[in-house]
Design a protein around this motif. Structure first.
Motif, PDB file in Angstrom:
ATOM      1  N   ILE A  32       0.845  -1.187   0.000  1.00 57.16           N
ATOM      2  CA  ILE A  32       0.000   0.000   0.000  1.00 57.16           C
ATOM      3  C   ILE A  32       0.881   1.238   0.000  1.00 57.16           C
ATOM      4  O   ILE A  32       2.063   1.158   0.283  1.00 57.16           O
ATOM      5  CB  ILE A  32      -0.963   0.028   1.210  1.00 57.16           C
ATOM      6  CG1 ILE A  32      -0.228  -0.326   2.490  1.00 57.16           C
ATOM      7  CG2 ILE A  32      -2.129  -0.919   0.996  1.00 57.16           C
ATOM      8  CD1 ILE A  32      -1.095  -0.311   3.720  1.00 57.16           C
TER       9      ILE A  32
ATOM     10  N   THR B 126      -0.368   5.263   4.177  1.00 57.52           N
ATOM     11  CA  THR B 126      -1.490   4.488   4.686  1.00 57.52           C
ATOM     12  C   THR B 126      -1.034   3.639   5.872  1.00 57.52           C
ATOM     13  O   THR B 126       0.005   3.003   5.808  1.00 57.52           O
ATOM     14  CB  THR B 126      -2.024   3.557   3.583  1.00 57.52           C
ATOM     15  OG1 THR B 126      -2.472   4.365   2.503  1.00 57.52           O
ATOM     16  CG2 THR B 126      -3.189   2.715   4.094  1.00 57.52           C
TER      17      THR B 126
ATOM     18  N   ASP C   9      -5.563  -0.553   5.848  1.00 60.11           N
ATOM     19  CA  ASP C   9      -6.366  -0.664   4.650  1.00 60.11           C
ATOM     20  C   ASP C   9      -7.298  -1.872   4.786  1.00 60.11           C
ATOM     21  O   ASP C   9      -6.847  -3.010   4.752  1.00 60.11           O
ATOM     22  CB  ASP C   9      -5.437  -0.826   3.435  1.00 60.11           C
ATOM     23  CG  ASP C   9      -6.145  -0.528   2.130  1.00 60.11           C
ATOM     24  OD1 ASP C   9      -7.343  -0.143   2.168  1.00 60.11           O
ATOM     25  OD2 ASP C   9      -5.504  -0.680   1.070  1.00 60.11           O
TER      26      ASP C   9
ATOM     27  N   ARG D 181     -10.064  -3.950   3.122  1.00 67.01           N
ATOM     28  CA  ARG D 181     -10.492  -4.092   1.727  1.00 67.01           C
ATOM     29  C   ARG D 181     -11.607  -5.110   1.553  1.00 67.01           C
ATOM     30  O   ARG D 181     -11.421  -6.294   1.840  1.00 67.01           O
ATOM     31  CB  ARG D 181      -9.306  -4.560   0.877  1.00 67.01           C
ATOM     32  CG  ARG D 181      -8.167  -3.600   0.855  1.00 67.01           C
ATOM     33  CD  ARG D 181      -7.098  -4.182  -0.026  1.00 67.01           C
ATOM     34  NE  ARG D 181      -5.909  -3.338  -0.011  1.00 67.01           N
ATOM     35  CZ  ARG D 181      -4.746  -3.715  -0.499  1.00 67.01           C
ATOM     36  NH1 ARG D 181      -4.630  -4.909  -1.045  1.00 67.01           N
ATOM     37  NH2 ARG D 181      -3.727  -2.906  -0.469  1.00 67.01           N
TER      38      ARG D 181
ATOM     39  N   ARG E 167      -9.774   3.116   4.567  1.00 65.20           N
ATOM     40  CA  ARG E 167      -8.330   3.354   4.507  1.00 65.20           C
ATOM     41  C   ARG E 167      -7.986   4.513   5.426  1.00 65.20           C
ATOM     42  O   ARG E 167      -8.585   5.578   5.345  1.00 65.20           O
ATOM     43  CB  ARG E 167      -7.917   3.686   3.071  1.00 65.20           C
ATOM     44  CG  ARG E 167      -6.451   3.455   2.803  1.00 65.20           C
ATOM     45  CD  ARG E 167      -6.147   3.515   1.306  1.00 65.20           C
ATOM     46  NE  ARG E 167      -6.368   4.856   0.775  1.00 65.20           N
ATOM     47  CZ  ARG E 167      -5.499   5.849   0.931  1.00 65.20           C
ATOM     48  NH1 ARG E 167      -4.367   5.683   1.584  1.00 65.20           N
ATOM     49  NH2 ARG E 167      -5.760   7.043   0.424  1.00 65.20           N
TER      50      ARG E 167
END
Ligand code: ADP
Ligand code: MG
Length: 264
Positions: free
Chosen positions: A7, A11, A14, A16, A34
């Motif tokens: 990433i 960040t 995250d 997802r 995020r």
């Protein structure tokens, strides 16, 4: 860890496409989130939206049906923590403060902090050994930050509700997590206590990344840089408090339940 877990550097977390299924009921469905390092994000959404479940997924308490959670500590490689055990995720720097205070009532404020600093492995050994100068300095700083320096030697059990919450925040701070997940920190607090909590969290946000769930819109307005709104297990929208408050989708989902977002 293939290329998919890479990433961008800023960040820290995250989430997802995460789906959580409780016997056929999707508490989370393709949820994305995020976080950038150092930000203070507020997560809102009507009751049952899946906010607490999302924290449970990040900390490894609840397992996903599909999707993944990527964590990027500042000094180590990015890792896919989706299937890591809870303790490992905590050790990697993900701390959590629960809604109800969980302090040792018969121990003093300072002793509670000392335990948190040293880790829970052996309570009595931790209390018996003395702290290093560094440790002592850190605890003094924390006591100042949480406003309990003068009560350091009182038993935690006699603290007011708000003070217990601050002590617990202090205990999470002592563990120095990079990412702090906080579920409804001002529940049951007076407006004054709630404002003080807001200041505390804003203070923490410089050195930590915070993800805070709350319903109290005055509080959210005070602390929020960016707000993420969830509804029925899904991401609904994201923006400044002002942006999400005037978003017709947000108003609609809240009108079904209560009118906080629209009218507070
Ligand atoms: P929020 O924190 O946004 O109010 P939750 O994440 O607590 O929402 O809950 C989301 C939905 O998932 C709710 O409908 C809740 O009843 C359901 N739920 C949460 N935990 C469980 C569980 N362990 N088993 C079954 N259903 C659950
Ligand atoms: Mg909840």
């Amino acid at each position: 860890m293939g290329f998919q877990s890479k990433i961008v550097p800023e960040t820290i977390l995250d989430v997802r496409e995460v789906t959580v299924d409780f016997n056929g009921f999707k508490a989370l469905e393709d949820m994305n989130l995020r976080l950038e390092r150092g930000e203070l994000r507020v997560l809102i959404g009507p009751n049952g939206a899946g906010k607490t479940t999302l924290l449970d997924v990040i900390t490894g308490k609840v397992r996903v049906r599909s999707g993944r959670v990527i964590f990027q500590p500042s000094d180590r490689p990015t890792e896919d923590i989706t299937w890591y055990p809870e303790e490992k995720i905590a050790r990697m720097g993900v701390g959590r403060k629960f809604q109800t205070p969980n302090v040792f009532k018969s121990l003093t404020v300072l002793e509670n902090l000392k335990l948190a600093l040293k880790g829970p492995r052996n309570i009595w050994a931790s209390l018996a050994t003395s702290l290093s100068q560094d440790g002592r300095t850190r605890l003094d700083e924390i006591l100042e930050t949480i406003g309990l320096a003068e009560k350091a030697h009182l038993p935690a059990g006699i603290l007011a509700h708000g003070e217990k919450q601050w002590l617990e925040l202090g205990m999470v701070m002592a563990q120095d997590p990079e990412l702090l997940l906080i579920d409804e920190p001002v529940a049951g607090m007076s407006p004054r206590e709630s404002e003080r909590t807001g200041e505390l969290l804003l203070n923490l946000a410089r050195r930590h990344t915070l993800l805070v769930i709350d319903h109290d819109m005055n509080f959210v307005r005070q602390i929020a840089m960016r707000v993420t709104v969830m509804h029925e297990g899904k991401f609904l929208c994201q923006g400044t408090m002002q942006e999400v408050q005037s978003d017709p989708r947000v108003i609609e989902v809240y009108l079904g339940q209560h009118r906080e977002v629209a009218h507070n």
